[in-house]
Design a protein around this motif. Structure first.
Motif, PDB file in Angstrom:
ATOM      1  N   GLN A 201       0.662  -1.319   0.169  1.00 26.03           N
ATOM      2  CA  GLN A 201       0.228   0.117  -0.091  1.00 26.03           C
ATOM      3  C   GLN A 201       1.262   1.446  -0.085  1.00 26.03           C
ATOM      4  O   GLN A 201       1.127   2.199  -0.721  1.00 26.03           O
ATOM      5  N   SER A 202       1.983   1.064   0.640  1.00 28.67           N
ATOM      6  CA  SER A 202       3.482   2.431   0.676  1.00 28.67           C
ATOM      7  C   SER A 202       3.286   2.964  -0.579  1.00 28.67           C
ATOM      8  O   SER A 202       3.613   4.001  -1.083  1.00 28.67           O
ATOM      9  N   ASP A 203       3.416   1.396  -1.183  1.00 25.64           N
ATOM     10  CA  ASP A 203       4.280   1.935  -2.766  1.00 25.64           C
ATOM     11  C   ASP A 203       2.987   3.152  -3.854  1.00 25.64           C
ATOM     12  O   ASP A 203       3.216   3.407  -4.290  1.00 25.64           O
ATOM     13  N   GLN A 204       1.924   2.265  -3.517  1.00 22.74           N
ATOM     14  CA  GLN A 204       0.389   2.720  -4.247  1.00 22.74           C
ATOM     15  C   GLN A 204       0.710   4.031  -4.029  1.00 22.74           C
ATOM     16  O   GLN A 204       0.084   4.924  -4.922  1.00 22.74           O
ATOM     17  N   GLU A 205       0.308   4.471  -2.206  1.00 27.25           N
ATOM     18  CA  GLU A 205      -0.405   5.339  -2.070  1.00 27.25           C
ATOM     19  C   GLU A 205       0.570   6.580  -2.904  1.00 27.25           C
ATOM     20  O   GLU A 205      -0.075   7.527  -3.310  1.00 27.25           O
ATOM     21  N   LEU A 206       1.335   5.785  -3.603  1.00 28.26           N
ATOM     22  CA  LEU A 206       2.467   7.506  -4.286  1.00 28.26           C
ATOM     23  C   LEU A 206       1.729   7.703  -4.921  1.00 28.26           C
ATOM     24  O   LEU A 206       2.142   8.989  -5.766  1.00 28.26           O
ATOM     25  N   PHE A 207       1.296   6.941  -5.712  1.00 28.92           N
ATOM     26  CA  PHE A 207       0.592   7.778  -7.521  1.00 28.92           C
ATOM     27  C   PHE A 207      -0.869   7.049  -7.545  1.00 28.92           C
ATOM     28  O   PHE A 207      -1.518   8.692  -7.852  1.00 28.92           O
ATOM     29  N   SER A 208      -1.851   6.519  -6.590  1.00 29.33           N
ATOM     30  CA  SER A 208      -2.901   6.887  -6.683  1.00 29.33           C
ATOM     31  C   SER A 208      -3.789   7.243  -5.345  1.00 29.33           C
ATOM     32  O   SER A 208      -5.557   7.828  -5.142  1.00 29.33           O
ATOM     33  N   THR A 209      -2.820   8.496  -4.200  1.00 27.23           N
ATOM     34  CA  THR A 209      -3.306   9.489  -3.414  1.00 27.23           C
ATOM     35  C   THR A 209      -4.196  10.388  -4.283  1.00 27.23           C
ATOM     36  O   THR A 209      -3.292  11.257  -4.980  1.00 27.23           O
ATOM     37  N   SER A 210      -5.083  10.753  -4.578  1.00 30.41           N
ATOM     38  CA  SER A 210      -5.677  11.493  -5.744  1.00 30.41           C
ATOM     39  C   SER A 210      -5.145  13.478  -5.090  1.00 30.41           C
ATOM     40  O   SER A 210      -5.671  13.551  -4.692  1.00 30.41           O
ATOM     41  N   GLY A 211      -4.998  14.057  -6.100  1.00 30.20           N
ATOM     42  CA  GLY A 211      -4.613  15.264  -6.137  1.00 30.20           C
ATOM     43  C   GLY A 211      -3.261  15.224  -5.766  1.00 30.20           C
ATOM     44  O   GLY A 211      -2.338  16.219  -5.447  1.00 30.20           O
ATOM     45  N   SER A 212      -3.047  14.120  -5.149  1.00 29.79           N
ATOM     46  CA  SER A 212      -1.392  14.692  -4.678  1.00 29.79           C
ATOM     47  C   SER A 212       0.547  14.601  -5.092  1.00 29.79           C
ATOM     48  O   SER A 212       0.490  14.141  -6.957  1.00 29.79           O
ATOM     49  N   ASP A 213       0.995  15.418  -4.888  1.00 27.34           N
ATOM     50  CA  ASP A 213       1.951  16.329  -5.422  1.00 27.34           C
ATOM     51  C   ASP A 213       3.164  14.732  -5.575  1.00 27.34           C
ATOM     52  O   ASP A 213       3.886  15.094  -6.509  1.00 27.34           O
ATOM     53  N   THR A 214       3.151  13.972  -5.429  1.00 23.72           N
ATOM     54  CA  THR A 214       3.829  12.425  -5.478  1.00 23.72           C
ATOM     55  C   THR A 214       3.052  12.057  -7.270  1.00 23.72           C
ATOM     56  O   THR A 214       4.520  11.402  -7.969  1.00 23.72           O
ATOM     57  N   VAL A 215       2.088  12.139  -7.563  1.00 27.09           N
ATOM     58  CA  VAL A 215       2.107  12.034  -8.305  1.00 27.09           C
ATOM     59  C   VAL A 215       2.419  11.704  -9.568  1.00 27.09           C
ATOM     60  O   VAL A 215       3.793  11.753 -10.438  1.00 27.09           O
ATOM     61  N   ALA A 216       2.853  13.165  -9.495  1.00 24.69           N
ATOM     62  CA  ALA A 216       3.974  13.803 -11.297  1.00 24.69           C
ATOM     63  C   ALA A 216       5.253  13.832 -10.552  1.00 24.69           C
ATOM     64  O   ALA A 216       5.998  13.344 -11.428  1.00 24.69           O
ATOM     65  N   ILE A 217       6.050  13.876  -9.445  1.00 21.01           N
ATOM     66  CA  ILE A 217       6.927  13.499  -9.281  1.00 21.01           C
ATOM     67  C   ILE A 217       7.010  12.045  -9.543  1.00 21.01           C
ATOM     68  O   ILE A 217       7.743  11.458 -10.524  1.00 21.01           O
ATOM     69  N   VAL A 218       6.336  10.678  -9.381  1.00 20.44           N
ATOM     70  CA  VAL A 218       6.168   9.379 -10.037  1.00 20.44           C
ATOM     71  C   VAL A 218       6.514   9.565 -11.491  1.00 20.44           C
ATOM     72  O   VAL A 218       6.797   8.916 -12.084  1.00 20.44           O
ATOM     73  N   ASN A 219       5.453  10.458 -11.834  1.00 25.77           N
ATOM     74  CA  ASN A 219       5.237  10.304 -13.304  1.00 25.77           C
ATOM     75  C   ASN A 219       6.854  10.860 -14.456  1.00 25.77           C
ATOM     76  O   ASN A 219       7.140  10.414 -14.614  1.00 25.77           O
ATOM     77  N   SER A 220       6.989  11.753 -13.432  1.00 26.54           N
ATOM     78  CA  SER A 220       8.700  12.022 -14.360  1.00 26.54           C
ATOM     79  C   SER A 220       9.798  11.309 -13.715  1.00 26.54           C
ATOM     80  O   SER A 220      10.693  11.268 -15.258  1.00 26.54           O
ATOM     81  N   PHE A 221      10.074  10.772 -12.843  1.00 21.44           N
ATOM     82  CA  PHE A 221      11.792   9.688 -12.561  1.00 21.44           C
ATOM     83  C   PHE A 221      10.407   8.487 -13.588  1.00 21.44           C
ATOM     84  O   PHE A 221      12.076   7.707 -13.905  1.00 21.44           O
ATOM     85  N   ASN A 222       9.651   7.847 -13.917  1.00 20.68           N
ATOM     86  CA  ASN A 222       9.692   7.467 -14.841  1.00 20.68           C
ATOM     87  C   ASN A 222       9.764   7.792 -16.890  1.00 20.68           C
ATOM     88  O   ASN A 222      10.272   6.975 -16.967  1.00 20.68           O
TER      89      ASN A 222
END
Ligand code: HEM
Ligand SMILES: *[C@@H]1O[C@H](CO)[C@@H](O)[C@H](O)[C@H]1NC(C)=O
Ligand SMILES: *[C@@H]1O[C@H](CO)[C@@H](O)[C@H](O)[C@H]1NC(C)=O
Ligand SMILES: *[C@@H]1O[C@H](CO)[C@@H](O)[C@H](O)[C@H]1NC(C)=O
Ligand SMILES: *[C@@H]1O[C@H](CO)[C@@H](O)[C@H](O)[C@H]1NC(C)=O
Ligand SMILES: *[C@@H]1O[C@H](CO)[C@@H](O)[C@H](O)[C@H]1NC(C)=O
Ligand SMILES: *[C@@H]1O[C@H](CO)[C@@H](O)[C@H](O)[C@H]1NC(C)=O
Ligand SMILES: *[C@@H]1O[C@H](CO)[C@@H](O)[C@H](O)[C@H]1NC(C)=O
Ligand SMILES: *[C@@H]1O[C@H](CO)[C@@H](O)[C@H](O)[C@H]1NC(C)=O
Ligand SMILES: *[C@@H]1O[C@H](CO)[C@@H](O)[C@H](O)[C@H]1NC(C)=O
Length: 353
Positions: free
Chosen positions: A272-293
Motif C-alpha cells: 500500500q505504501s508504494d501504491q499510495e505514491l501514485f493513487s492518492t488523488s491530487g497528490s504532489d507525488t503523482v507528478a514526481i512518479v511520472n517524471s521518474f518514469n
C-alpha cells in the motif's frame, strides 16, 4: 551611485550568498576521501565481498540497501541496527520492522573481517553499511555516487525507536510524508528513496490484507490492478504462509531501474505504501512518479542525492562513538553468560507494521 562603492556592495552580496551556500551544516562533517590514506582500498574490499555473495544470492544487494535505511532512521546512521542483544543492549533487530525481515548480518561481518585485515581499527560499521548500499546499487545496475564517509559507531541501540520511526507497508501517504519529514527528508526524497523497491522481495504477510480484506472492508484493495491481484492471490492464499516472497518489482526484480514507477502507474505496486505514491488523488507525488518514469536519469540523480541526504542523518563524527571491532557489539562489551536480556520490557513501542 559611485561605481567603486557599487562594486564593493556587489562583492559583499556575493560573499554573503557564497558563504550562505557553504555546507556549514552537519553534512559537512563527512567526506568521500575520509579513508584516502588510512584505508585506501576500503571500497574495493567491500565490493569484492558483495560481488562474491551476490553471484549466488542476488537479493543480498537489496537487503544491504534496506539495512542502511533501517540504520539511518533510528538514532542516525550509526550502525545501531547491528548491535545484538546483551545485558545492556535491547537489539533493534528485534523491532517489528526488522525481526525475521532484515538480512545480511553475516555478510556485514564478513565484510568487516576483510576490512579489519587490511586496515585494523579504522573503518566504522556505519560506513560499511553506507558504502555497501552504494555498491549494491551499482552491482544491480543502478547509479553510483561518492559516498561521504567518516561516520562512527554508536554505543547504544533503541528498539522502541525502531518501532516508532520505521514506516510500515500499510502506511498512507500522510504517514509516509510525516515519517520522512521527521528525518529531514521531503516529498522528493520519499518518492526517490521508495524507488529502492525496484529490487528485492517482500513477504506475503506485509500485503495480504490488500488481497482479501483491505482496511477491514472484506474486499481487496480497489487500487490494486486486477490481473496483479490474481497473481498475488495465487502466490499468497488467504490464511497461507506469511513468509512466501514476492518480487517488489514484478517487471525487472533484480535490476535497479525506473520500472518501479511504471508499475505504480498501472496499479502494480506491491505494498500500500508504494501504491499510495501514485493513487492518492491530487497528490504532489503523482507528478514526481511520472517524471521518474519518463526519465531514468532524473530518477538516478534524485536517488543519489536522497541517499547522500539519508546517509547524513544523525551521524556521529570526530571523537563521538567509536570504531567497533566487531559490528554486533560495542568494544569491550561482555558478551558471555550475562548477555541476552529479556525483551519483554521493550515491547511497548507501537508497531506500524
Ligand atoms: C517508504 C516507506 C517504506 C516502507 C513502508 C517499506 C517497507 C518495506 C517492507 C515491508 C519490505 C519487505 C520486508 C520483508 O518482506 O521482509 C521492504 C523491503 C525493502 N525495502 Fe522498503 N520500505 C520503505 C522505504 C524504503 C527505503 C527508503 C528503502 C531504501 C532506500 C527501502 C529499501 C528496501 C529494499 C531494497 C527492500 C528489499 C529487501 C530484501 O529483499 O531483502 N525501502 N520495505
Ligand atoms: C571471492 O570468491 C573467490 C572465489 O570463490 C575467492 O577466491 C575470493 O577470496 C573471494 N573474495 C572475497 C573478498 O570474499
Ligand atoms: C547477532 O544476532 C544475530 C541474530 O539477530 C545472530 O544471527 C548473530 O549470530 C549474532 N552475532 C553474534 C556475533 O553473536
Ligand atoms: C522475533 O520473531 C521470533 C519468531 O520468529 C519471536 O520468537 C521473537 O519473540 C521475536 N522477537 C521480538 C523481539 O518480538
Ligand atoms: C529510545 O527512543 C525512545 C522513543 O521511542 C525515547 O523515548 C528513549 O529515550 C530512547 N531511549 C534511549 C536510551 O535513548
Ligand atoms: C493515515 O493513517 C493515519 C495512521 O494510521 C490515520 O490516523 C490517518 O487518518 C490516515 N489518513 C488518511 C488521509 O487516510
Ligand atoms: C527536497 O529537498 C531538496 C534538497 O535536499 C530540494 O532540492 C528539493 O527541491 C526539495 N523538494 C521538495 C519537493 O521540497
Ligand atoms: C475483515 O477483517 C475484519 C477485522 O479483522 C473482520 O471483522 C472481518 O470478518 C474480515 N472480513 C473478511 C471477509 O474476512
Ligand atoms: C492493469 O494492468 C494492465 C496490464 O497488465 C494494464 O493494461 C491496465 O491498464 C492496468 N489497469 C489499471 C487500472 O491500471
Ligand atoms: C532527464 O533528466 C536529466 C537530469 O535531470 C536531464 O538532464 C535531461 O534533460 C532529462 N531528459 C529529458 C528527455 O527530459
Amino acid at each position: 551611485m559611485n561605481p567603486s562603492l557599487h562594486l564593493t556592495v556587489t562583492a559583499l552580496c556575493c560573499l554573503v550568498v557564497v558563504l550562505g551556500g557553504l555546507p556549514f551544516s552537519s553534512d559537512a562533517q563527512l567526506d568521500p576521501s575520509f579513508y584516502k590514506t588510512s584505508c585506501p582500498n576500503v571500497h574495493s574490499i567491500v565490493r569484492e565481498v558483495l560481488r562474491n555473495v551476490s553471484k549466488t544470492d542476488p537479493r543480498i544487494l537489496a537487503s544491504f540497501i534496506r539495512l542502511h535505511f533501517h540504520d539511518c532512521f533510528v538514532q542516525g546512521c550509526d550502525a545501531s541496527i547491528l548491535l545484538n542483544d546483551t545485558s545492556t543492549i535491547v537489539s533493534e533487530q528485534g523491532a517489528f520492522p526488522n525481526n525475521n525481515s532484515i538480512r545480511g548480518l553475516d555478510v556485514v561481518n564478513r565484510i568487516k573481517t576483510a576490512v579489519e585485515n587490511a586496515c585494523p581499527n579504522t573503518v566504522s560499521c556505519a560506513d560499511i553499511l553506507a558504502l555497501s548500499a552504494e555498491i549494491s546499487s551499482v552491482l544491480a545496475n543502478g547509479p553510483d555516487w561518492k559516498v561521504p564517509l567518516g561516520r562512527r559507531d554508536s554505543l547504544t541501540a533503541n528498539q522502541s525507536l525502531a518501532n516508532a520511526n520505521l514506516p510500515g507497508p500499510s502506511s498512507n501517504l500522510t504517514t509516509l510524508k510525516s515519517f520522512f519529514s521527521r528525518q529531514g527528508l521531503n516529498t522528493t526524497d520519499l518518492v526517490a528513496l521508495s524507488g529502492a523497491h525496484t529490487i528485492g522481495r517482500g513477504q506475503c504477510q506485509f500485503f495480504v490484507n490488500r488481497l482479501y480484506n483491505f482496511s477491514n472492508t472484506g474486499n481487496p484493495d480497489p487500487t490494486l490492478n486486477t490481473t496483479y491481484l490474481q497473481t498475488l492471490q495465487a502466490l499468497c492464499p488467504n490464511g497461507g504462509p506469511g513468509t512466501t516472497l514476492a518480487n517488489l518489482d514484478l517487471t525487472t526484480p533484480n535490476t535497479f531501474d525506473s520500472k518501479y514507477y511504471s508499475n505504480l502507474q498501472v496499479q502494480k505496486g506491491l505494498f500500500q505504501s508504494d501504491q499510495e505514491l501514485f493513487s492518492t488523488s491530487g497528490s504532489d507525488t503523482v507528478a514526481i512518479v511520472n517524471s521518474f518514469n519518463n526519465n531514468q536519469t532524473l530518477f538516478f540523480e534524485k536517488f543519489k542525492a536522497s541517499m547522500i541526504k539519508m546517509g547524513n542523518i544523525g551521524v556521529l563524527t570526530g571523537a563521538q562513538g567509536e570504531i567497533r571491532k566487531q559490528c554486533n557489539f560495542v568494544n569491550g562489551a561482555s558478551v558471555g553468560l550475562d548477555s541476552m536480556v529479556t525483551r519483554e520490557s521493550s515491547q511497548d513501542g507501537v508497531s506500524s507494521y
